[in-house]
Design an enzyme around this catalytic site. Structure first.
Site, mmCIF file in Angstrom:
data_model
loop_
_atom_site.group_PDB
_atom_site.id
_atom_site.type_symbol
_atom_site.label_atom_id
_atom_site.label_comp_id
_atom_site.label_asym_id
_atom_site.label_seq_id
_atom_site.Cartn_x
_atom_site.Cartn_y
_atom_site.Cartn_z
ATOM 1 N N TYR A 299 42.650 40.509 39.223
ATOM 2 C CA TYR A 299 41.762 39.566 39.920
ATOM 3 C C TYR A 299 42.606 38.706 40.868
ATOM 4 C CZ TYR A 299 38.221 35.750 39.878
ATOM 5 O OH TYR A 299 37.292 34.798 40.189
ATOM 6 N N ASP B 5 42.816 40.578 30.763
ATOM 7 C CA ASP B 5 41.562 40.024 31.291
ATOM 8 C C ASP B 5 40.465 41.018 30.915
ATOM 9 O OD1 ASP B 5 39.336 39.292 32.819
ATOM 10 O OD2 ASP B 5 40.583 38.435 34.402
ATOM 11 N N LYS C 27 30.560 35.163 33.434
ATOM 12 C CA LYS C 27 29.926 36.433 33.767
ATOM 13 C C LYS C 27 28.945 36.849 32.667
ATOM 14 C CE LYS C 27 32.729 35.977 37.186
ATOM 15 N NZ LYS C 27 34.100 36.377 37.175
#
Ligand SMILES: *Cc1c(COP(=O)(O)O)cnc(C)c1O
Length: 419
Positions: free
Chosen positions: A132, A204, A229
């Protein structure tokens, strides 16, 4: 969707000690997690305890609290209250093999604070090249400024991975599937190498969550999630979490979070607990629709590559089948040639997909992406692809009817072709 984890082993010792029957499945865990009677009282959900100040019965009581930094003890608002403790416990109960969980105001805060908890000046941090983008910014920004050296590696090169370590390598940051480009890493193999070299493995795990990928059981030491999320699921609250496999790492995470002045609002924690209850149902439905859309995209002449682990034929699909127990609605595709103007026309023509960052909500989203400038260890597009095929589009599939989403995408392709 795939196999479902049984979570048969439970958490033998954990930071807090609410009980769910040992052999409970995921749905049962999600429903019961964090709902200790001492926190809920006579109602179903843990109430929202809004508090900065906790009052003591007397001076002896205050003095006793001062020396007691245990979990689940009132002290001062920064250490939380039952609403936040219930969320921490719930996240531990759904993460197989977790000792304890710390929550943070965002997923990004979880990543930076977890890394700061395990690294010191002079250490080397290995970061997967598909991470990310804000994770890279953390590694090459604040961590580097404080004396940590980030080194990026090819997410798929297991053979070359061991060669990336040196005496000073103390942590490895994985992400699977990778942000935007969706490479599925051989996490068990990479984590085993890291363990052998004495480094802490952080993953992650936002894409799959522990429902789809039991990260600690697959060899990781710390499993990170942007709760913003899937756990929230409703695009209205931000938070992050770090779950550790053993007490020592958990204590380090918690101490660092306390020193950083980390606070999560009880209102937000209550919203996260609400989202958690329906998470398996949402993920199953989103993954099913995503699979349908991925298969449809594969048949389109405008599309060169569909990047979706749950799609048979995707290079990472075999590893996904081996290691994962579920998926979600996030997938990407790459246009066959095309122009930026054409891609913009495609995005603008969509009516059911909002244009926006984030994902994992009940509503579908679209975002164009171009990772070429982000990467440093691996080229984009990959060497084996036609170099013209490089314009990316990421879709977050929500709970709408699949046929409506496909009709919308179809309309958008027609708009693209007319540019
Ligand atoms: C969104 C995201 C994060 C960061 O989470 P925030 O809550 O937005 O800070 C971290 N990792 C991945 C893979 C993400 O998609």
């Amino acid at each position: 969707m795939g196999r479902r984890p049984g979570h048969a082993q439970g958490n033998r010792r954990s930071a807090l000690s609410g009980k769910i029957p040992e052999n409970s499945g995921t749905g049962t865990r999600l429903v019961n997690a964090g709902r200790r009677e001492e926190w809920t009282g006579p109602v179903v959900n843990p109430p929202i305890w809004r508090a900065s100040t906790h009052l003591y019965a007397n001076e002896a009581d205050r003095k006793a609290a001062q020396g007691n930094n245990a979990d689940g003890q009132f002290y001062y608002g920064r250490r939380g209250a039952p609403t936040q403790w219930a969320l921490c416990e719930a996240l531990t109960q759904i993460e197989p093999g977790a000792f304890g969980t710390v929550i943070y105001p965002s997923g990004t805060a979880a990543i930076v604070q977890a890394l700061m908890a395990v690294l010191r000046p002079g250490d080397v941090l290995l970061v997967t090249d598909n991470a990310y983008e804000p994770t890279r910014n953390i590694a090459s920004g604040i961590l580097k400024r404080f004396g940590v050296e980030p080194r990026y590696f090819d997410p798929l090169d297991v053979e070359g991975f061991a060669g990336k370590f040196c005496e000073r390598t103390k942590a490895v940051m994985l992400e699977s599937p990778g942000s935007l480009t969706m490479e599925v890493q051989d996490v068990p193999a990479l984590a085993a190498i890291a363990r052998d070299k004495g480094a802490v493995t952080l993953l992650d795990n936002t894409w799959a969550s522990p429902l789809g990928f039991p990260a600690l059981e697959r060899g990781c030491d710390i499993s990170l999630m942007s709760l913003t999320k899937h756990v929230s699921g409703h695009s209205d609250v931000m938070m992050g979490s770090a779950s550790a496999r053993d007490e020592r790492l958990y204590r380090r995470l918690r101490r660092t979070a306390q020193q950083m002045g980390n606070v999560v609002s009880p209102d937000d924690a209550a919203l996260m607990l609400r989202g958690l209850r329906t998470m398996q149902v949402r993920l199953d439905r989103e993954a099913e629709t995503a699979g349908e859309i991925a298969t449809w995209l594969e048949s389109r002449q405008e599309v060169a590559h569909v990047l979706c682990p749950i799609l048979p034929g995707f290079p990472g699909h075999a590893l996904w089948k081996r290691d994962f127990t579920g998926g979600c609605g996030l997938l990407s595709f790459v246009l066959k040639g095309g122009t930026e103007a054409g891609r913009a026309a495609f995005v603008d023509a969509l009516e059911l997909f909002g244009i926006g960052y984030s994902w994992g909500g009940f509503e579908s989203l679209v975002i164009p992406f171009d990772p070429a400038d982000i990467r440093s260890a691996t080229p984009w597009p990959p060497a084996s692809w036609n170099n013209e095929d490089r314009l990316g589009v990421r879709l977050s599939i929500g709970l709408e009817d699949p046929a409506d989403l496909i009709a919308d995408l179809s309309r958008a392709f027609a708009a693209m072709e007319s540019v």
